[in-house]
Motif scaffolding. Structure first.
Motif, PDB file in Angstrom:
ATOM      1  N   ARG A  25      -9.452 -21.642  29.466  1.00 42.69           N
ATOM      2  CA  ARG A  25      -8.581 -21.977  28.335  1.00 42.69           C
ATOM      3  C   ARG A  25      -9.033 -21.228  27.089  1.00 42.69           C
ATOM      4  N   ARG A  44      -0.706 -15.207  17.269  1.00 38.40           N
ATOM      5  CA  ARG A  44       0.443 -15.797  17.968  1.00 38.40           C
ATOM      6  C   ARG A  44       1.301 -14.720  18.624  1.00 38.40           C
ATOM      7  N   ARG A  48       1.998 -14.246  22.652  1.00 37.29           N
ATOM      8  CA  ARG A  48       3.349 -14.152  23.222  1.00 37.29           C
ATOM      9  C   ARG A  48       3.482 -12.901  24.098  1.00 37.29           C
ATOM     10  N   THR A  51       1.461 -13.248  27.265  1.00 34.03           N
ATOM     11  CA  THR A  51       2.107 -14.208  28.161  1.00 34.03           C
ATOM     12  C   THR A  51       3.234 -13.524  28.920  1.00 34.03           C
ATOM     13  N   THR A  58       1.000 -20.261  29.169  1.00 34.57           N
ATOM     14  CA  THR A  58       1.014 -21.382  28.228  1.00 34.57           C
ATOM     15  C   THR A  58       1.459 -22.640  28.946  1.00 34.57           C
ATOM     16  N   ARG A  59       0.677 -23.681  28.813  1.00 35.10           N
ATOM     17  CA  ARG A  59       1.003 -24.961  29.412  1.00 35.10           C
ATOM     18  C   ARG A  59       1.392 -25.933  28.307  1.00 35.10           C
ATOM     19  N   GLN A  60       2.625 -26.373  28.350  1.00 35.02           N
ATOM     20  CA  GLN A  60       3.162 -27.220  27.299  1.00 35.02           C
ATOM     21  C   GLN A  60       2.269 -28.430  27.059  1.00 35.02           C
ATOM     22  N   GLY A  61       1.829 -28.568  25.820  1.00 29.66           N
ATOM     23  CA  GLY A  61       1.014 -29.711  25.445  1.00 29.66           C
ATOM     24  C   GLY A  61      -0.429 -29.618  25.881  1.00 29.66           C
ATOM     25  N   ASP A  62      -0.816 -28.498  26.500  1.00 30.64           N
ATOM     26  CA  ASP A  62      -2.184 -28.397  27.020  1.00 30.64           C
ATOM     27  C   ASP A  62      -2.912 -27.171  26.508  1.00 30.64           C
ATOM     28  N   THR A  64      -3.227 -22.679  25.935  1.00 28.86           N
ATOM     29  CA  THR A  64      -3.004 -21.367  26.549  1.00 28.86           C
ATOM     30  C   THR A  64      -4.214 -20.996  27.405  1.00 28.86           C
TER      31      THR A  64
END
Length: 233
Positions: A25, A44, A48, A51, A58-62, A64
């Motif tokens: 992570r 950022r 992007r 990615t 990228t894991r939503q809420g967790d 990159t």
């Protein structure tokens, strides 16, 4: 060098140096930006871009993470470039395919199981009953991919998919005299399958070479017949 490019290079350098291992992570945005001497906006943008290249996920809420970095995964990002390739660029991709795929086809001659050969026969039979170019191309891709997959090298399989995408194949078939192109393709496929069934590696490689070269020659001729397009490309 643009700030975003600098940020991309710095993150890549961390991965190459082992500071960011596959699956690890990334530090929080403000911490990583400080470590790299970057603005958060530049970071950022870099994230992007990386990615999109499948280097980061990228894991939503967790957060990159660094991806698995498997070569076949990273090659997927090249598919779009192949999709939009035209003219001399498309021709160059076909030339690379001609260098690689016949060798893979030859190797597959000793590796394909009886059920694999039957599946190849089924694909060819289905390809003769299609109503559209898109349907034919789907079977064409399945036929060649099934052969290459027998080699057991996912990097090779993905690279050959990138070199000749569905969009590119449809464009080529539509650009030629379609009925003639389909007839020639069916004949070439039969030659390839016959060689594979005979377990003749050299003949299989030769048949694949003939098949890909025919497409390459058609594309080269179409470019030479259109001087304006040739200059633009």
């Amino acid at each position: 060098m643009a700030l975003t490019d600098e940020a991309i290079d710095k993150i890549k350098a961390m991965i190459v140096a082992g500071e960011l291992a596959p699956g690890s992570r990334l530090p929080k945005e403000e911490i990583l930006a400080g470590q790299l001497g970057l603005s958060r906006n530049s970071l950022r943008e870099a994230v992007r871009a990386l990615t999109a290249m499948r280097i980061l996920i990228t894991r939503q809420g967790d957060g990159t993470y660094v991806s698995s970095l498997e070569p076949h995964l990273l090659l997927e990002s090249l598919s779009f470039a192949a999709d939009v390739s035209q003219g001399h660029t498309a021709l160059q991709l076909l030339q690379v395919r001609r260098l690689l795929e016949p060798q893979a086809t030859g190797l597959a001659a000793a590796l394909l199981k009886p059920e694999d050969l039957q599946e190849l026969r089924n694909i060819l039979e289905r390809s003769r009953t299609v109503a559209t170019v898109e349907e034919f191309v789907a079977h064409d891709i399945a036929f060649h991919l099934r052969i290459v997959e027998a080699v057991g090298n996912p990097v090779l399989s993905m690279l050959l998919q990138v070199l000749s995408t569905r969009t590119q194949r449809v464009r080529i078939v539509r650009g030629s005299q379609t009925s003639h192109a389909l007839k020639s393709a069916h004949e070439d496929h039969e030659q390839i399958l016959s060689a594979l069934q005979s377990r003749d590696a050299l003949l299989a490689a030769a048949a694949a070479t003939v098949h890909i070269t025919a497409v390459e020659q058609w594309l080269a001729t179409s470019l030479s017949d259109d001087p304006i397009r040739a200059i633009d490309e």
